[in-house]
Motif scaffolding. Structure first.
Motif, PDB file in Angstrom:
ATOM      1  N   SER A 114     -10.101  10.327  -3.424  1.00 46.96           N
ATOM      2  CA  SER A 114      -9.707   8.936  -3.291  1.00 46.96           C
ATOM      3  C   SER A 114     -10.882   8.059  -2.811  1.00 46.96           C
ATOM      4  CB  SER A 114      -8.543   8.935  -2.282  1.00 46.96           C
ATOM      5  OG  SER A 114      -8.033   7.702  -2.070  1.00 46.96           O
ATOM      6  N   HIS A 133      -4.825  18.245   1.169  1.00 47.83           N
ATOM      7  CA  HIS A 133      -4.707  16.803   1.391  1.00 47.83           C
ATOM      8  C   HIS A 133      -6.090  16.162   1.607  1.00 47.83           C
ATOM      9  CE1 HIS A 133      -2.737  13.082   2.258  1.00 47.83           C
ATOM     10  NE2 HIS A 133      -3.472  12.950   3.340  1.00 47.83           N
ATOM     11  N   GLU A 176      -2.934   2.639   2.916  1.00 50.39           N
ATOM     12  CA  GLU A 176      -1.667   3.360   2.816  1.00 50.39           C
ATOM     13  C   GLU A 176      -1.898   4.886   2.889  1.00 50.39           C
ATOM     14  OE1 GLU A 176       0.449   2.606  -0.833  1.00 50.39           O
ATOM     15  OE2 GLU A 176       1.957   4.108  -0.324  1.00 50.39           O
ATOM     16  N   ARG A 177      -2.950   5.359   2.239  1.00 54.82           N
ATOM     17  CA  ARG A 177      -3.210   6.807   2.219  1.00 54.82           C
ATOM     18  C   ARG A 177      -3.632   7.327   3.591  1.00 54.82           C
ATOM     19  NH1 ARG A 177      -5.691   7.889  -3.890  1.00 54.82           N
ATOM     20  NH2 ARG A 177      -3.690   7.444  -4.892  1.00 54.82           N
ATOM     21  N   ILE A 216      -7.976  13.197  -0.413  1.00 59.82           N
ATOM     22  CA  ILE A 216      -8.570  12.000   0.209  1.00 59.82           C
ATOM     23  C   ILE A 216     -10.045  11.852  -0.189  1.00 59.82           C
ATOM     24  CG2 ILE A 216      -9.223  10.936   2.442  1.00 59.82           C
ATOM     25  CD1 ILE A 216      -6.238  10.613   1.798  1.00 59.82           C
ATOM     26  N   TYR A 273      -0.511   7.461   5.611  1.00 57.34           N
ATOM     27  CA  TYR A 273       0.268   8.650   5.243  1.00 57.34           C
ATOM     28  C   TYR A 273      -0.369   9.907   5.843  1.00 57.34           C
ATOM     29  CZ  TYR A 273       2.603  12.378   2.806  1.00 57.34           C
ATOM     30  OH  TYR A 273       3.317  13.526   2.549  1.00 57.34           O
ATOM     31  N   SER A 274      -1.701   9.989   5.797  1.00 57.22           N
ATOM     32  CA  SER A 274      -2.401  11.152   6.368  1.00 57.22           C
ATOM     33  C   SER A 274      -2.036  11.300   7.840  1.00 57.22           C
ATOM     34  CB  SER A 274      -3.922  10.981   6.272  1.00 57.22           C
ATOM     35  OG  SER A 274      -4.325  10.767   4.952  1.00 57.22           O
ATOM     36  N   ARG A 319      -4.980   0.413  -1.096  1.00 53.66           N
ATOM     37  CA  ARG A 319      -4.385   1.712  -1.434  1.00 53.66           C
ATOM     38  C   ARG A 319      -4.833   2.757  -0.406  1.00 53.66           C
ATOM     39  NH1 ARG A 319      -6.061   5.168  -6.755  1.00 53.66           N
ATOM     40  NH2 ARG A 319      -7.771   5.697  -5.360  1.00 53.66           N
ATOM     41  N   GLN A 320      -6.092   2.647   0.012  1.00 57.76           N
ATOM     42  CA  GLN A 320      -6.599   3.619   0.991  1.00 57.76           C
ATOM     43  C   GLN A 320      -5.972   3.419   2.377  1.00 57.76           C
ATOM     44  OE1 GLN A 320      -8.259   6.091  -0.163  1.00 57.76           O
ATOM     45  NE2 GLN A 320      -8.443   7.152   1.802  1.00 57.76           N
TER      46      GLN A 320
END
Ligand code: FEO
Length: 166
Positions: free
Chosen positions: A100, A93, A15-16, A97, A19-20, A12-13
């Motif tokens: 996250s 954002h 992907e994050r 994170i 995205y960042s 999941r991270q």
């Protein structure tokens, strides 16, 4: 061998972080096409850092016997209104994170994966630095006000090159 829950949250991270990187790239494009060269340089460099973060997660998952998953990434926004809005969104954002990363720490502790819990500490520290640097930029924006965006843009260019020299 990575525990499935740990592997899933690390994926999941990935992907994050991806995205960042795209989000900051989109902000960089917005800044560059609005004549804000210094701001765009800062954002392009930030996008690169996020890509490096993503790669760190990918390598770690693969090294520990897991398999990184490369997914489609949601399209980031393309218009940001003004510089103040850009950096307000960057801060928001980064706070997301940080949350996250903290969730990953939590899963590592629940699953007693102390190796990953130790490894992820680099990101815990990195998030402190990332939030501090964006907070410093937001303080500067507050002081300058909208009319002095040209000066801000020159300033942020200097901030990035100082950072790069460290
Ligand atoms: Fe990869 Fe800006 O945190």
């Amino acid at each position: 061998m990575l525990n499935k829950k740990v592997e899933d949250i690390l994926n999941r991270q990935i992907e994050r972080e991806s995205y960042s990187s795209n989000l900051y790239l989109s902000m960089a494009v917005w800044a560059e096409t609005n004549g804000l060269e210094g701001t765009s340089q800062w954002l392009y460099a930030q996008a690169e850092e996020e890509r490096i973060h993503m790669l760190k997660f990918i390598k770690y998952v693969n090294e520990r016997g897991g398999k990184s998953v490369i997914t489609a990434i949601e399209q980031p926004p393309a218009d940001f209104g003004n510089v103040k809005e850009v950096f307000a969104q960057v801060l928001e954002h980064e706070q997301f994170i940080t949350g996250s990363i903290n969730e990953i720490v939590g899963v590592c502790l629940d699953e007693k994966d102390f190796t990953t819990q130790n490894w992820i500490q680099w990101f815990v520290t990195e998030q402190i630095e990332e939030e501090a640097s964006v907070n410093a930029i937001n303080d500067k924006i507050k002081l300058l006000g909208e009319q002095n965006m040209y000066l801000f843009d020159r300033d942020i260019m200097a901030m990035r090159s100082q950072g790069a020299a460290e």
